[in-house]
Design a protein around this motif. Sequence first.
Motif, PDB file in Angstrom:
ATOM      1  N   ARG A  23     -40.621 -56.007  -0.046  1.00  0.00           N
ATOM      2  CA  ARG A  23     -39.554 -55.155  -0.098  1.00  0.00           C
ATOM      3  C   ARG A  23     -38.957 -54.462  -0.064  1.00  0.00           C
ATOM      4  O   ARG A  23     -38.351 -53.993  -0.764  1.00  0.00           O
ATOM      5  CB  ARG A  23     -40.414 -54.507   0.750  1.00  0.00           C
ATOM      6  CG  ARG A  23     -41.736 -54.087   1.054  1.00  0.00           C
ATOM      7  CD  ARG A  23     -42.744 -53.455   1.626  1.00  0.00           C
ATOM      8  NE  ARG A  23     -43.020 -54.402   3.121  1.00  0.00           N
ATOM      9  CZ  ARG A  23     -42.757 -53.797   4.391  1.00  0.00           C
ATOM     10  NH1 ARG A  23     -42.667 -52.307   4.675  1.00  0.00           N
ATOM     11  NH2 ARG A  23     -43.552 -54.591   5.504  1.00  0.00           N
ATOM     12  N   ALA A  24     -37.735 -55.510   0.438  1.00  0.00           N
ATOM     13  CA  ALA A  24     -36.388 -55.508   0.692  1.00  0.00           C
ATOM     14  C   ALA A  24     -35.454 -55.483  -1.107  1.00  0.00           C
ATOM     15  O   ALA A  24     -34.988 -55.490  -1.697  1.00  0.00           O
ATOM     16  CB  ALA A  24     -35.339 -55.924   1.708  1.00  0.00           C
ATOM     17  N   ALA A  25     -36.387 -56.696  -1.679  1.00  0.00           N
ATOM     18  CA  ALA A  25     -35.286 -57.427  -2.746  1.00  0.00           C
ATOM     19  C   ALA A  25     -35.980 -56.807  -3.795  1.00  0.00           C
ATOM     20  O   ALA A  25     -35.637 -56.599  -4.753  1.00  0.00           O
ATOM     21  CB  ALA A  25     -36.535 -58.716  -3.109  1.00  0.00           C
ATOM     22  N   ILE A  26     -37.160 -55.403  -4.120  1.00  0.00           N
ATOM     23  CA  ILE A  26     -37.367 -54.378  -4.662  1.00  0.00           C
ATOM     24  C   ILE A  26     -36.841 -53.454  -4.614  1.00  0.00           C
ATOM     25  O   ILE A  26     -35.978 -53.327  -5.279  1.00  0.00           O
ATOM     26  CB  ILE A  26     -39.336 -53.955  -4.443  1.00  0.00           C
ATOM     27  CG1 ILE A  26     -40.109 -55.468  -4.936  1.00  0.00           C
ATOM     28  CG2 ILE A  26     -39.501 -52.687  -5.350  1.00  0.00           C
ATOM     29  CD1 ILE A  26     -41.110 -54.973  -4.475  1.00  0.00           C
ATOM     30  N   ALA A  27     -36.240 -53.232  -3.421  1.00  0.00           N
ATOM     31  CA  ALA A  27     -34.957 -52.712  -2.537  1.00  0.00           C
ATOM     32  C   ALA A  27     -33.641 -52.265  -3.666  1.00  0.00           C
ATOM     33  O   ALA A  27     -33.118 -51.625  -4.351  1.00  0.00           O
ATOM     34  CB  ALA A  27     -35.391 -51.763  -1.369  1.00  0.00           C
ATOM     35  N   ARG A  28     -33.702 -53.847  -3.726  1.00  0.00           N
ATOM     36  CA  ARG A  28     -32.498 -54.189  -4.195  1.00  0.00           C
ATOM     37  C   ARG A  28     -32.204 -53.923  -5.314  1.00  0.00           C
ATOM     38  O   ARG A  28     -31.368 -53.797  -6.035  1.00  0.00           O
ATOM     39  CB  ARG A  28     -31.483 -56.114  -3.662  1.00  0.00           C
ATOM     40  CG  ARG A  28     -30.834 -56.540  -4.208  1.00  0.00           C
ATOM     41  CD  ARG A  28     -30.176 -57.981  -3.476  1.00  0.00           C
ATOM     42  NE  ARG A  28     -31.615 -58.533  -4.201  1.00  0.00           N
ATOM     43  CZ  ARG A  28     -31.197 -60.028  -4.159  1.00  0.00           C
ATOM     44  NH1 ARG A  28     -30.647 -59.713  -3.408  1.00  0.00           N
ATOM     45  NH2 ARG A  28     -32.482 -60.262  -4.769  1.00  0.00           N
ATOM     46  N   ALA A  29     -33.176 -54.268  -6.455  1.00  0.00           N
ATOM     47  CA  ALA A  29     -33.600 -53.911  -7.535  1.00  0.00           C
ATOM     48  C   ALA A  29     -33.406 -52.717  -8.437  1.00  0.00           C
ATOM     49  O   ALA A  29     -33.201 -51.995  -8.873  1.00  0.00           O
ATOM     50  CB  ALA A  29     -35.044 -54.670  -8.210  1.00  0.00           C
ATOM     51  N   LEU A  30     -34.490 -51.893  -7.161  1.00  0.00           N
ATOM     52  CA  LEU A  30     -33.862 -50.507  -7.439  1.00  0.00           C
ATOM     53  C   LEU A  30     -32.066 -49.413  -7.642  1.00  0.00           C
ATOM     54  O   LEU A  30     -32.526 -48.812  -7.929  1.00  0.00           O
ATOM     55  CB  LEU A  30     -35.476 -49.447  -6.498  1.00  0.00           C
ATOM     56  CG  LEU A  30     -36.277 -50.088  -6.970  1.00  0.00           C
ATOM     57  CD1 LEU A  30     -37.266 -49.157  -5.986  1.00  0.00           C
ATOM     58  CD2 LEU A  30     -37.180 -49.154  -8.754  1.00  0.00           C
ATOM     59  N   ALA A  31     -31.717 -50.120  -6.370  1.00  0.00           N
ATOM     60  CA  ALA A  31     -30.306 -49.449  -6.526  1.00  0.00           C
ATOM     61  C   ALA A  31     -29.674 -49.581  -7.300  1.00  0.00           C
ATOM     62  O   ALA A  31     -28.926 -49.034  -7.508  1.00  0.00           O
ATOM     63  CB  ALA A  31     -29.946 -50.712  -4.987  1.00  0.00           C
ATOM     64  N   THR A  32     -29.614 -50.214  -8.545  1.00  0.00           N
ATOM     65  CA  THR A  32     -28.842 -49.886  -9.791  1.00  0.00           C
ATOM     66  C   THR A  32     -29.662 -48.989 -10.517  1.00  0.00           C
ATOM     67  O   THR A  32     -28.925 -49.174 -11.511  1.00  0.00           O
ATOM     68  CB  THR A  32     -28.874 -51.152 -10.539  1.00  0.00           C
ATOM     69  OG1 THR A  32     -29.842 -51.620 -10.494  1.00  0.00           O
ATOM     70  CG2 THR A  32     -28.077 -52.047  -9.012  1.00  0.00           C
TER      71      THR A  32
END
Length: 250
Positions: A151-160
């Motif tokens: 879930r943190a990896a998905i959040a990182r992908a969405l941050a941009t």
Amino acid sequence: MNQLNQPLLRIRGVRKQYGSRLVLRSIDLDVAEHQVVCLIGGSGSGKSTLLRCVDLLEVVDDGTIHLGDSELTDPRLDPDTARRRIGIVFQAYNLFPHLSVLDNITLAPRRAHGVPRKRAEEEARELLSRFGLADKAKEHPDRLSGGQQQRAAIARALATRPELLLFDEITSALDPELVGEVLDVVEDLKQGGLTILMATHEMGFARHVADQVCFLENGVIVEQGSAQDVLTAPREQATQRFLARVLERS
């Protein structure tokens, strides 16, 4: 801006070869804006390689890939500029172990997009809260469960704020009891209108969430269509054999 009715992602004649091994053979695929397209197929069918070609982690040997009005395969295009429009999440999370969850998420917005730290952290905390990770911001990845790391990896992908999200078998490294929480996040993203191209072995999830399903075998899209058509009443014998094998293992 995209031209009227033009798919967000257009893949035409894409071919990729490693030495004598042909991994992708003239792949044609459209992904419309706000669609979820699932790639299914056995190991070695070309699903992951196709995603890596879209994100320019692999150089295609032939064919073109367009994102909106830009040709990603144009050799004159700066790959880093193109990648800023795309978010990708791998099965192995790929979080930086020496950084906190918050720093993992804010790194790309700050370094690649020039977002001030304060704003980047505010937006990252909003994402973490959205994904049930508000209390994990200062933790390092090894203190999180597999589902929390994904879930943190998905959040990182969405941050941009990407135009296109790529997911490569994001549940395959998870314990079975953690799969559901990650798939719930993907379903929420679909409901939010994001455009997603994902490789998955979760047939039930693909049936539920995908607008289109593509079955790959030996680097070829053998069959594609609605999730209902491909997963419930496949036309091609290769698709039927693959789904029968998956059903036996489930």
